[in-house]
Design a protein around this motif. Structure first.
Motif, PDB file in Angstrom:
ATOM      1  N   ASP A  56       0.871  -0.874   0.086  1.00 28.05           N
ATOM      2  CA  ASP A  56       0.127  -0.004   0.184  1.00 28.05           C
ATOM      3  C   ASP A  56       0.942   1.253   0.070  1.00 28.05           C
ATOM      4  OD1 ASP A  56      -1.593   2.374   0.693  1.00 28.05           O
ATOM      5  OD2 ASP A  56      -2.629   1.052   2.141  1.00 28.05           O
ATOM      6  N   GLN A  57       0.858   2.162  -0.980  1.00 25.43           N
ATOM      7  CA  GLN A  57       1.634   3.340  -0.984  1.00 25.43           C
ATOM      8  C   GLN A  57       1.554   4.124   0.019  1.00 25.43           C
ATOM      9  OE1 GLN A  57       0.724   4.858  -5.014  1.00 25.43           O
ATOM     10  NE2 GLN A  57      -0.945   5.707  -4.387  1.00 25.43           N
ATOM     11  N   ASN A  58       0.175   4.229   0.632  1.00 25.79           N
ATOM     12  CA  ASN A  58      -0.102   5.095   1.749  1.00 25.79           C
ATOM     13  C   ASN A  58       0.466   4.581   3.222  1.00 25.79           C
ATOM     14  OD1 ASN A  58      -1.259   7.355   0.291  1.00 25.79           O
ATOM     15  ND2 ASN A  58      -2.733   6.246   0.114  1.00 25.79           N
ATOM     16  N   SER A  59       0.855   3.377   3.178  1.00 23.61           N
ATOM     17  CA  SER A  59       1.348   2.720   4.376  1.00 23.61           C
ATOM     18  C   SER A  59       2.908   2.569   4.416  1.00 23.61           C
ATOM     19  CB  SER A  59       0.823   1.381   4.611  1.00 23.61           C
ATOM     20  OG  SER A  59      -0.712   1.459   4.782  1.00 23.61           O
ATOM     21  N   GLU A  60       3.615   2.403   5.744  1.00 24.01           N
ATOM     22  CA  GLU A  60       5.118   2.153   5.530  1.00 24.01           C
ATOM     23  C   GLU A  60       5.313   1.686   7.060  1.00 24.01           C
ATOM     24  OE1 GLU A  60       7.499   5.846   5.554  1.00 24.01           O
ATOM     25  OE2 GLU A  60       6.292   6.773   4.149  1.00 24.01           O
ATOM     26  N   PHE A  61       6.195   0.289   6.727  1.00 22.41           N
ATOM     27  CA  PHE A  61       6.421  -0.429   7.883  1.00 22.41           C
ATOM     28  C   PHE A  61       7.969  -0.514   8.113  1.00 22.41           C
ATOM     29  CE2 PHE A  61       2.697  -2.629   6.590  1.00 22.41           C
ATOM     30  CZ  PHE A  61       2.390  -3.236   7.571  1.00 22.41           C
ATOM     31  N   TYR A  62       8.411  -0.374   9.477  1.00 26.61           N
ATOM     32  CA  TYR A  62       9.874  -0.307   9.695  1.00 26.61           C
ATOM     33  C   TYR A  62      10.001  -1.647  10.822  1.00 26.61           C
ATOM     34  CZ  TYR A  62      10.030   4.001   7.389  1.00 26.61           C
ATOM     35  OH  TYR A  62       9.789   5.056   6.378  1.00 26.61           O
ATOM     36  N   PHE A  63      11.239  -2.228  10.695  1.00 26.62           N
ATOM     37  CA  PHE A  63      11.684  -3.042  11.872  1.00 26.62           C
ATOM     38  C   PHE A  63      12.433  -2.285  12.691  1.00 26.62           C
ATOM     39  CE2 PHE A  63      11.349  -7.212   9.026  1.00 26.62           C
ATOM     40  CZ  PHE A  63       9.995  -7.531   9.464  1.00 26.62           C
ATOM     41  N   ALA A  64      12.337  -2.699  14.122  1.00 24.69           N
ATOM     42  CA  ALA A  64      13.515  -2.351  15.001  1.00 24.69           C
ATOM     43  C   ALA A  64      14.437  -3.684  15.039  1.00 24.69           C
ATOM     44  CB  ALA A  64      12.826  -1.777  16.189  1.00 24.69           C
ATOM     45  N   GLU A  65      15.863  -3.525  14.856  1.00 22.83           N
ATOM     46  CA  GLU A  65      16.731  -4.729  14.960  1.00 22.83           C
ATOM     47  C   GLU A  65      17.943  -4.072  16.140  1.00 22.83           C
ATOM     48  OE1 GLU A  65      16.186  -6.434  10.723  1.00 22.83           O
ATOM     49  OE2 GLU A  65      17.851  -4.919  10.961  1.00 22.83           O
ATOM     50  N   LEU A  66      18.302  -5.633  16.792  1.00 21.69           N
ATOM     51  CA  LEU A  66      19.236  -5.059  17.674  1.00 21.69           C
ATOM     52  C   LEU A  66      19.930  -6.544  17.276  1.00 21.69           C
ATOM     53  CD1 LEU A  66      20.805  -4.017  20.022  1.00 21.69           C
ATOM     54  CD2 LEU A  66      19.329  -5.404  21.458  1.00 21.69           C
ATOM     55  N   ASP A  67      21.502  -6.560  16.921  1.00 18.68           N
ATOM     56  CA  ASP A  67      22.084  -7.441  16.671  1.00 18.68           C
ATOM     57  C   ASP A  67      21.547  -8.270  15.736  1.00 18.68           C
ATOM     58  OD1 ASP A  67      24.070  -6.569  18.560  1.00 18.68           O
ATOM     59  OD2 ASP A  67      23.031  -7.822  20.097  1.00 18.68           O
ATOM     60  N   ASN A  68      20.881  -7.846  14.476  1.00 20.49           N
ATOM     61  CA  ASN A  68      20.375  -8.428  13.448  1.00 20.49           C
ATOM     62  C   ASN A  68      19.203  -9.260  13.624  1.00 20.49           C
ATOM     63  OD1 ASN A  68      22.319  -7.444  11.473  1.00 20.49           O
ATOM     64  ND2 ASN A  68      23.765  -8.565  11.913  1.00 20.49           N
ATOM     65  N   GLU A  69      18.566  -8.933  14.941  1.00 21.50           N
ATOM     66  CA  GLU A  69      17.544  -9.638  15.199  1.00 21.50           C
ATOM     67  C   GLU A  69      16.379  -8.759  15.372  1.00 21.50           C
ATOM     68  OE1 GLU A  69      15.343 -11.301  19.499  1.00 21.50           O
ATOM     69  OE2 GLU A  69      17.745 -11.392  19.254  1.00 21.50           O
ATOM     70  N   VAL A  70      15.083  -9.023  15.018  1.00 20.88           N
ATOM     71  CA  VAL A  70      13.977  -8.011  14.807  1.00 20.88           C
ATOM     72  C   VAL A  70      13.344  -8.093  16.294  1.00 20.88           C
ATOM     73  CG1 VAL A  70      11.704  -7.613  13.933  1.00 20.88           C
ATOM     74  CG2 VAL A  70      13.731  -8.511  12.448  1.00 20.88           C
TER      75      VAL A  70
END
Length: 175
Positions: A56-70
């Motif tokens: 969806d062009q009106n939505s954005e998702f972001y992961f928070a990662e620590l030491d390559n772990e989500v």
């Protein structure tokens, strides 16, 4: 502890589905029936639904990662993709979820700061969200960040109807 934020790619449906189901379950399973939780988790976090949301062009998702772990994620909505149409020129934080073991370690604050940064870039007047009326931890978090209650809406969890408090932050004096 350096938390890395990055936009989620279309080919990352499986890790998005895993973190979505796990964090939602950790957050709400104690206060809801297993049946309602199962219905919600299967319907809301199916691969098909997540694929549609990611594209969806009106939505954005972001992961928070620590030491390559989500360890958490953020979902933002603009325009017609917002779950409610109550505020003009607004950005919705639909989801900020963090694994329980990382609560109290500023991961939610880092994700929130990303939402705020995007809202300022997009020059919206408001950031808003819905939070379950029984989720005292989240309500306190948003109040601490300047959000004010402005309405309520019904959130369906399986066969149950629950009340979400709608909260907003007015950015017009901050831009």
């Amino acid at each position: 502890m350096e938390i890395i934020l990055r936009q989620i790619a279309e080919n990352e449906i499986v890790p998005l589905q895993e973190i979505s189901k796990k964090t939602f379950f950790e957050t709400f399973s104690e206060d809801n029936t297993q049946e309602s939780m199962n219905i919600y988790l299967e319907k809301s976090f199916s691969k098909e639904k997540l694929f549609t949301e990611l594209n969806d062009q009106n939505s954005e998702f972001y992961f928070a990662e620590l030491d390559n772990e989500v360890i958490g994620y953020l979902k933002l909505n603009m325009g017609l993709s917002q779950t409610e149409d109550k505020l003009d020129n607004a950005l919705e934080i639909e989801r900020i979820y963090v694994l329980k073991e990382f609560h109290g370690k500023k991961v939610g604050q880092v994700l929130y700061q990303k939402a705020l940064e995007i809202a300022v870039q997009k020059q919206v007047h408001y950031i808003w969200l819905g939070v379950w009326e029984k989720n005292d931890r989240a309500i306190a978090f948003y109040r601490k960040n300047g959000f004010k209650e402005f309405d309520k809406h019904i959130f369906r969890l399986g066969e149950e109807e629950q009340t979400d408090i709608m909260m907003k932050l007015d950015l017009r004096n901050q831009i």
